[in-house]
Design a protein around this motif. Structure first.
Motif, PDB file in Angstrom:
ATOM      1  N   LEU A 104       0.885  -1.056  -0.105  1.00 29.34           N
ATOM      2  CA  LEU A 104       0.077  -0.109  -0.125  1.00 29.34           C
ATOM      3  C   LEU A 104       0.794   1.258   0.129  1.00 29.34           C
ATOM      4  CD1 LEU A 104      -2.904  -0.759   2.541  1.00 29.34           C
ATOM      5  CD2 LEU A 104      -2.977  -0.510  -0.056  1.00 29.34           C
ATOM      6  N   SER A 105       0.600   2.301  -0.691  1.00 28.39           N
ATOM      7  CA  SER A 105       1.230   3.501  -0.873  1.00 28.39           C
ATOM      8  C   SER A 105       1.013   4.372   0.139  1.00 28.39           C
ATOM      9  CB  SER A 105       0.687   4.102  -2.247  1.00 28.39           C
ATOM     10  OG  SER A 105       1.472   5.382  -2.167  1.00 28.39           O
ATOM     11  N   LYS A 106       1.916   4.840   0.758  1.00 26.97           N
ATOM     12  CA  LYS A 106       1.973   5.740   1.940  1.00 26.97           C
ATOM     13  C   LYS A 106       1.639   7.220   1.392  1.00 26.97           C
ATOM     14  CE  LYS A 106       5.494   7.136   4.296  1.00 26.97           C
ATOM     15  NZ  LYS A 106       6.918   7.014   5.116  1.00 26.97           N
ATOM     16  N   ARG A 107       2.067   7.486   0.257  1.00 32.69           N
ATOM     17  CA  ARG A 107       1.920   8.926  -0.348  1.00 32.69           C
ATOM     18  C   ARG A 107       0.653   9.322  -1.028  1.00 32.69           C
ATOM     19  NH1 ARG A 107       8.113   9.330  -2.633  1.00 32.69           N
ATOM     20  NH2 ARG A 107       9.097   9.049  -0.745  1.00 32.69           N
ATOM     21  N   ARG A 108       0.317   8.008  -1.665  1.00 34.83           N
ATOM     22  CA  ARG A 108      -0.756   8.159  -2.447  1.00 34.83           C
ATOM     23  C   ARG A 108      -2.007   7.198  -1.910  1.00 34.83           C
ATOM     24  NH1 ARG A 108       1.577   7.146  -8.313  1.00 34.83           N
ATOM     25  NH2 ARG A 108       2.628   5.780  -7.065  1.00 34.83           N
ATOM     26  N   GLU A 109      -2.508   7.427  -0.695  1.00 33.42           N
ATOM     27  CA  GLU A 109      -3.173   6.633  -0.108  1.00 33.42           C
ATOM     28  C   GLU A 109      -4.670   6.560  -0.967  1.00 33.42           C
ATOM     29  OE1 GLU A 109      -1.941   6.165   4.601  1.00 33.42           O
ATOM     30  OE2 GLU A 109      -3.895   6.942   3.918  1.00 33.42           O
TER      31      GLU A 109
ATOM     32  N   ASP B  97      12.653   6.184   5.126  1.00 29.92           N
ATOM     33  CA  ASP B  97      11.598   5.984   3.843  1.00 29.92           C
ATOM     34  C   ASP B  97      12.099   5.236   2.863  1.00 29.92           C
ATOM     35  OD1 ASP B  97       9.528   7.755   4.892  1.00 29.92           O
ATOM     36  OD2 ASP B  97      10.756   9.532   4.396  1.00 29.92           O
ATOM     37  N   CYS B  98      11.400   4.348   2.307  1.00 28.01           N
ATOM     38  CA  CYS B  98      11.731   3.220   1.421  1.00 28.01           C
ATOM     39  C   CYS B  98      10.971   2.701   0.549  1.00 28.01           C
ATOM     40  CB  CYS B  98      12.486   1.984   2.186  1.00 28.01           C
ATOM     41  SG  CYS B  98      13.484   0.826   1.216  1.00 28.01           S
TER      42      CYS B  98
ATOM     43  N   TYR C  43       6.266   2.052   7.601  1.00 27.98           N
ATOM     44  CA  TYR C  43       6.640   1.335   8.882  1.00 27.98           C
ATOM     45  C   TYR C  43       7.994   0.740   8.687  1.00 27.98           C
ATOM     46  CZ  TYR C  43       1.720   1.479  10.180  1.00 27.98           C
ATOM     47  OH  TYR C  43       0.567   2.196  10.129  1.00 27.98           O
ATOM     48  N   CYS C  44       8.867   1.408   7.839  1.00 26.97           N
ATOM     49  CA  CYS C  44      10.189   1.037   7.765  1.00 26.97           C
ATOM     50  C   CYS C  44      11.107   1.412   8.392  1.00 26.97           C
ATOM     51  CB  CYS C  44      10.704   1.128   5.987  1.00 26.97           C
ATOM     52  SG  CYS C  44       9.580   0.298   4.877  1.00 26.97           S
ATOM     53  N   PHE C  45      12.195   0.660   8.997  1.00 22.45           N
ATOM     54  CA  PHE C  45      13.231   1.083   9.759  1.00 22.45           C
ATOM     55  C   PHE C  45      14.604   0.302   9.344  1.00 22.45           C
ATOM     56  CE2 PHE C  45      11.277  -2.408  11.817  1.00 22.45           C
ATOM     57  CZ  PHE C  45      12.312  -3.358  12.389  1.00 22.45           C
ATOM     58  N   GLN C  46      15.599   1.097   9.553  1.00 26.31           N
ATOM     59  CA  GLN C  46      17.096   0.642   9.428  1.00 26.31           C
ATOM     60  C   GLN C  46      17.723   0.452  10.536  1.00 26.31           C
ATOM     61  OE1 GLN C  46      19.084   2.426   5.990  1.00 26.31           O
ATOM     62  NE2 GLN C  46      20.825   2.664   7.165  1.00 26.31           N
ATOM     63  N   ILE C  47      18.445  -0.768  10.524  1.00 27.64           N
ATOM     64  CA  ILE C  47      19.461  -1.173  11.662  1.00 27.64           C
ATOM     65  C   ILE C  47      21.033  -0.950  10.824  1.00 27.64           C
ATOM     66  CG2 ILE C  47      20.174  -2.666  13.363  1.00 27.64           C
ATOM     67  CD1 ILE C  47      17.226  -4.109  12.952  1.00 27.64           C
ATOM     68  N   THR C  48      21.871  -0.340  11.889  1.00 24.12           N
ATOM     69  CA  THR C  48      23.026  -0.233  11.192  1.00 24.12           C
ATOM     70  C   THR C  48      24.213  -0.792  12.141  1.00 24.12           C
ATOM     71  OG1 THR C  48      22.560   1.888   9.888  1.00 24.12           O
ATOM     72  CG2 THR C  48      24.988   1.314  10.429  1.00 24.12           C
ATOM     73  N   SER C  49      25.206  -1.845  12.006  1.00 29.61           N
ATOM     74  CA  SER C  49      26.014  -2.340  12.932  1.00 29.61           C
ATOM     75  C   SER C  49      26.986  -1.144  13.616  1.00 29.61           C
ATOM     76  CB  SER C  49      26.751  -3.577  12.370  1.00 29.61           C
ATOM     77  OG  SER C  49      27.644  -2.717  11.422  1.00 29.61           O
ATOM     78  N   PHE C  50      27.572  -1.557  14.707  1.00 30.78           N
ATOM     79  CA  PHE C  50      28.563  -0.527  15.536  1.00 30.78           C
ATOM     80  C   PHE C  50      29.458   0.124  14.392  1.00 30.78           C
ATOM     81  CE2 PHE C  50      30.612  -4.488  16.012  1.00 30.78           C
ATOM     82  CZ  PHE C  50      31.943  -4.110  16.005  1.00 30.78           C
ATOM     83  N   ASP C  51      29.941  -1.016  13.693  1.00 30.74           N
ATOM     84  CA  ASP C  51      31.135  -0.406  12.624  1.00 30.74           C
ATOM     85  C   ASP C  51      30.640   0.232  11.595  1.00 30.74           C
ATOM     86  OD1 ASP C  51      30.228  -2.711  11.593  1.00 30.74           O
ATOM     87  OD2 ASP C  51      31.914  -3.713  11.658  1.00 30.74           O
ATOM     88  N   GLY C  52      29.323   0.153  11.181  1.00 31.75           N
ATOM     89  CA  GLY C  52      28.799   0.817  10.030  1.00 31.75           C
ATOM     90  C   GLY C  52      28.970   0.079   8.899  1.00 31.75           C
ATOM     91  N   LYS C  53      29.384  -1.261   8.939  1.00 33.37           N
ATOM     92  CA  LYS C  53      29.749  -1.927   7.645  1.00 33.37           C
ATOM     93  C   LYS C  53      28.488  -2.835   7.139  1.00 33.37           C
ATOM     94  CE  LYS C  53      34.957  -2.394   8.591  1.00 33.37           C
ATOM     95  NZ  LYS C  53      35.946  -3.356   8.795  1.00 33.37           N
TER      96      LYS C  53
ATOM     97  N   MET D 220      17.451  10.419  11.309  1.00 36.02           N
ATOM     98  CA  MET D 220      18.636  11.122  11.430  1.00 36.02           C
ATOM     99  C   MET D 220      19.263  11.305  10.005  1.00 36.02           C
ATOM    100  SD  MET D 220      20.772   8.988  14.456  1.00 36.02           S
ATOM    101  CE  MET D 220      20.595   7.314  13.750  1.00 36.02           C
ATOM    102  N   THR D 221      19.830  12.613   9.832  1.00 36.65           N
ATOM    103  CA  THR D 221      20.161  12.974   8.573  1.00 36.65           C
ATOM    104  C   THR D 221      21.626  12.605   8.520  1.00 36.65           C
ATOM    105  OG1 THR D 221      18.622  14.898   8.420  1.00 36.65           O
ATOM    106  CG2 THR D 221      20.525  15.187   7.070  1.00 36.65           C
ATOM    107  N   GLU D 222      21.890  11.789   7.595  1.00 35.68           N
ATOM    108  CA  GLU D 222      23.393  11.423   7.136  1.00 35.68           C
ATOM    109  C   GLU D 222      24.192  12.428   6.102  1.00 35.68           C
ATOM    110  OE1 GLU D 222      24.343   7.165   6.670  1.00 35.68           O
ATOM    111  OE2 GLU D 222      24.799   7.583   4.720  1.00 35.68           O
ATOM    112  N   SER D 223      25.255  12.621   6.565  1.00 40.39           N
ATOM    113  CA  SER D 223      25.872  13.532   5.512  1.00 40.39           C
ATOM    114  C   SER D 223      27.549  13.060   5.556  1.00 40.39           C
ATOM    115  CB  SER D 223      26.041  14.925   6.307  1.00 40.39           C
ATOM    116  OG  SER D 223      24.711  15.449   6.429  1.00 40.39           O
ATOM    117  N   HIS D 224      28.414  13.997   5.019  1.00 43.21           N
ATOM    118  CA  HIS D 224      29.865  13.683   4.749  1.00 43.21           C
ATOM    119  C   HIS D 224      30.321  15.016   5.447  1.00 43.21           C
ATOM    120  CE1 HIS D 224      29.620  10.950   0.981  1.00 43.21           C
ATOM    121  NE2 HIS D 224      29.370  10.694   2.212  1.00 43.21           N
ATOM    122  N   LEU D 225      31.152  14.544   6.402  1.00 42.13           N
ATOM    123  CA  LEU D 225      31.862  15.797   7.185  1.00 42.13           C
ATOM    124  C   LEU D 225      33.160  15.828   6.704  1.00 42.13           C
ATOM    125  CD1 LEU D 225      31.675  17.763   9.634  1.00 42.13           C
ATOM    126  CD2 LEU D 225      32.477  16.044  11.055  1.00 42.13           C
TER     127      LEU D 225
END
Length: 597
Positions: A138-143, A322-323, A328-338, A516-521
């Motif tokens: 089901l679309s979240k944007r075009r319900e 957002d995927c 109801y999407c979420f992302q899990i990232t390991s402690f080392d980011g790999k 969280m907003t991901e960026s390059h520092l």
């Protein structure tokens, strides 16, 4: 997953019963169908009864009473087979009524009922999986309310049908254990009674002891039948109660006001949709059973005997994403980011519980004696952390040293020399996202040097001014995620950064801010730049002379922050200090070293 594993055991047992009953049926049919082979068929029946104790029934391997009874039957059958007469017509009629009819009924009716219910249950499960797949898309944007209502009704109907067929299937499998005993004992009892009535010499060869034995077996069969009827009645009542109680659970996204979200969990299990990349821009989604085991996230595909490791979630990070226009999407990232995984929950309740549970596990709360109690206290402390206290004395009196707030560990106790109001402005809001470049507000700086629309090459390979070329000689690029910023009243002690970390993380936990907003520092000779990884546009520019304080978290080295001194703010006549907090891939100290260099 445990239910399906247990169901597999019952189905394996039913197959073993069917295989054994077919053999026993064929043996008895030989007695009925071929009188000239009566002796041989009787011997085969006796042999099969003796082999009962060697059978590997998953649910009946330890039935010693049944084994000894069949052994006694085998012995009696061997003795009776020597007394057969030539009156096969009478014997055939008696065997057809008393021996063949019960086992034929069990074979043709009861065993086939199990196979039919199994097929119906499989069809209902497939329909439910198809409905869930359509619902997940089901679309979240075009319900479209009409389509959503139709898909939701489809999920409700298929889930209810699957549950009902499952309960009736389970009931039939349980009942089969009783019918198995009746189907084996009744034909044998009828066979022996036919032999007693048939033989003219039965009174000499079949003693009173044998008649007493057969009477006892008949009584046992009646007791088993009554026990089965009572058990079936109880299971039917249980099915009716479960149907009424489970009706709200058929909805894929239940109302959270009726089913509240549990935020203090340290263990969770359930079905999730996992995103698998199949190409540079294409992906597929697979529904699997996921569960936590200590500090590990495990998954188990349908049909697998055990689960497999997906990721170590100790010190991991989890956030909503957002995927592909999915909810109801979420992302899990390991402690080392790999390593990272994108998962989709079925409902908002599951979505929030998974994020909270993984967040609690990442703090290693599960290692304590009472993990859920500790998680509740941590969340309560996080709530208190974002509630300003009038003075340090009151805050110090109410502080509990054994409770760690958020993921900051022991930093809260390190504030004993400072007042809360002396570190952070009481009425300052927390900014969770990047809105505008800071460089536009800095004095003496040309606007062009900090334009938000300027594309930046972080590796210094494009043409530009001499200063940019010199900056690129000493530079380092880090992947960071912006957690938040807020105005502070002091820039002289690292405690300012620690307190800001604590308040931002606590506010995120309380208000369910997981994005969280991901960026390059980019660290250069004269400034820090936050660059959009997709467009290479400079989001923020921090001149190094204005960075007056820098610190990393003492326990979680991925967290770091710095205080930027700027002009203006809420009071234009004075300079203001803003503390920015970031999370890196375990490189907080490396960023510090580069800033110092």
């Amino acid at each position: 997953s445990q239910t399906r594993s247990l169901l597999g055991v019952f189905e394996e047992d039913a197959a073993a019963i069917s295989n054994y009953i077919n053999q026993l049926f064929q043996a008895m049919h030989r007695i009925y169908d071929a009188q000239n082979e009566l002796s041989a068929a009787t011997h085969l029946t006796s042999k099969l009864l003796k082999e009962y104790e060697k059978q590997r029934f998953p649910l009946g391997g330890d039935d010693e009473v049944m084994t000894s009874t069949l052994q006694q039957f085998a012995k009696v059958i061997d003795e009776a087979s020597t007394c057969l007469s030539s009156c096969h017509a009478v014997l055939s009629t008696q065997l057809a009524d008393a021996m063949m009819f019960p086992i034929t009924q069990f074979k043709e009716r009861d065993l086939k009922e199990i196979l039919t219910l199994k097929e119906v249950f499989q069809i209902a499960s497939n329909d439910h999986d198809a409905a869930i797949t359509r619902y997940s898309r089901l679309s979240k944007r075009r319900e479209n309310e009409k389509i959503k209502a139709e898909v939701t009704e489809d999920v409700y109907t298929s889930r209810k049908k699957q549950h009902q067929t499952m309960m009736h299937y389970f009931c039939a499998l349980n009942t089969l254990q009783y019918k198995k005993k009746i189907a084996m004992l009744e034909p044998l009892l009828g066979y022996m009674q036919a032999q007693i009535n048939f033989f003219k010499m039965g009174s000499e060869n079949l003693t009173e002891q044998l008649e007493e034995f057969l009477t006892n077996i008949g009584t046992s069969v009646q007791n088993v039948r009554r026990e089965m009827e009572c058990e079936v009645e109880n299971m039917q009542q249980t099915i009716e109660d479960l149907e009424v109680a489970s009706d709200p659970l058929y909805l894929p996204d239940p109302d959270t006001t009726k089913f509240p979200v549990h935020r203090n969990l340290t263990r969770k299990a359930g079905y999730l949709n996992a995103r698998n990349k199949t190409g540079l821009v294409s992906s597929s989604w697979e529904r699997q059973f996921y569960f936590t085991q200590g500090g590990n996230l495990m998954s188990q595909a349908r049909g697998d005997v055990a689960g497999g490791l997906v990721m170590d979630i100790d010190n991991c990070s989890v956030m909503a994403v957002d995927c592909e226009d999915r909810r109801y999407c979420f992302q899990i990232t390991s402690f080392d980011g790999k390593k990272s995984s994108i998962l989709q929950a079925e409902s908002k309740k599951d979505y929030e519980e998974w994020i909270c549970t993984i967040n609690n596990i990442s703090k290693q709360i599960y290692l304590s004696e009472n993990p859920e109690e500790i998680a509740a206290r941590v969340n309560q402390s996080a709530l208190e952390a974002v509630t300003p206290s009038p003075s340090f004395q009151q805050r110090h009196e109410s502080m509990r040293p054994t409770v760690s707030t958020g993921s900051l560990g022991s930093e809260s106790a390190a504030l004993s020399a400072l007042s809360l109001d002396s570190l952070v402005a009481p009425d300052t809001p927390i900014q969770f996202d990047i809105i505008s470049p800071v460089s536009e507000d800095l004095p003496g700086q040309a606007k062009s040097s900090g334009q938000s629309g300027r594309r930046t090459n972080p590796f210094g390979e494009s043409g530009g001014s001499k200063s940019e070329t010199e900056d690129s000689i000493l530079h380092q690029l880090f992947i960071v995620r912006f957690l938040g910023s807020m105005e502070v009243k002091s820039n002289e002690s690292p405690d300012v950064v620690y307190e800001t970390m604590r308040q931002i993380l606590a506010a995120r936990a309380i208000h369910n801010v997981f994005r969280m907003t991901e960026s390059h520092l980019l660290v250069t000779c004269d400034c820090l730049k936050l660059i959009d990884p997709q467009t290479q546009v400079t989001r923020l520019r921090f001149p190094l002379p204005n960075v007056v304080l820098y610190a990393t978290h003492q326990e979680n080295k991925r967290l770091f922050g710095f205080v930027l001194r700027t002009s203006g703010g809420r009071v234009e006549s004075r300079q203001t200090s803003i503390c920015y907090i970031f999370e890196s891939n375990n490189e907080g100290e490396k960023v510090l070293v580069m800033v110092i260099l």
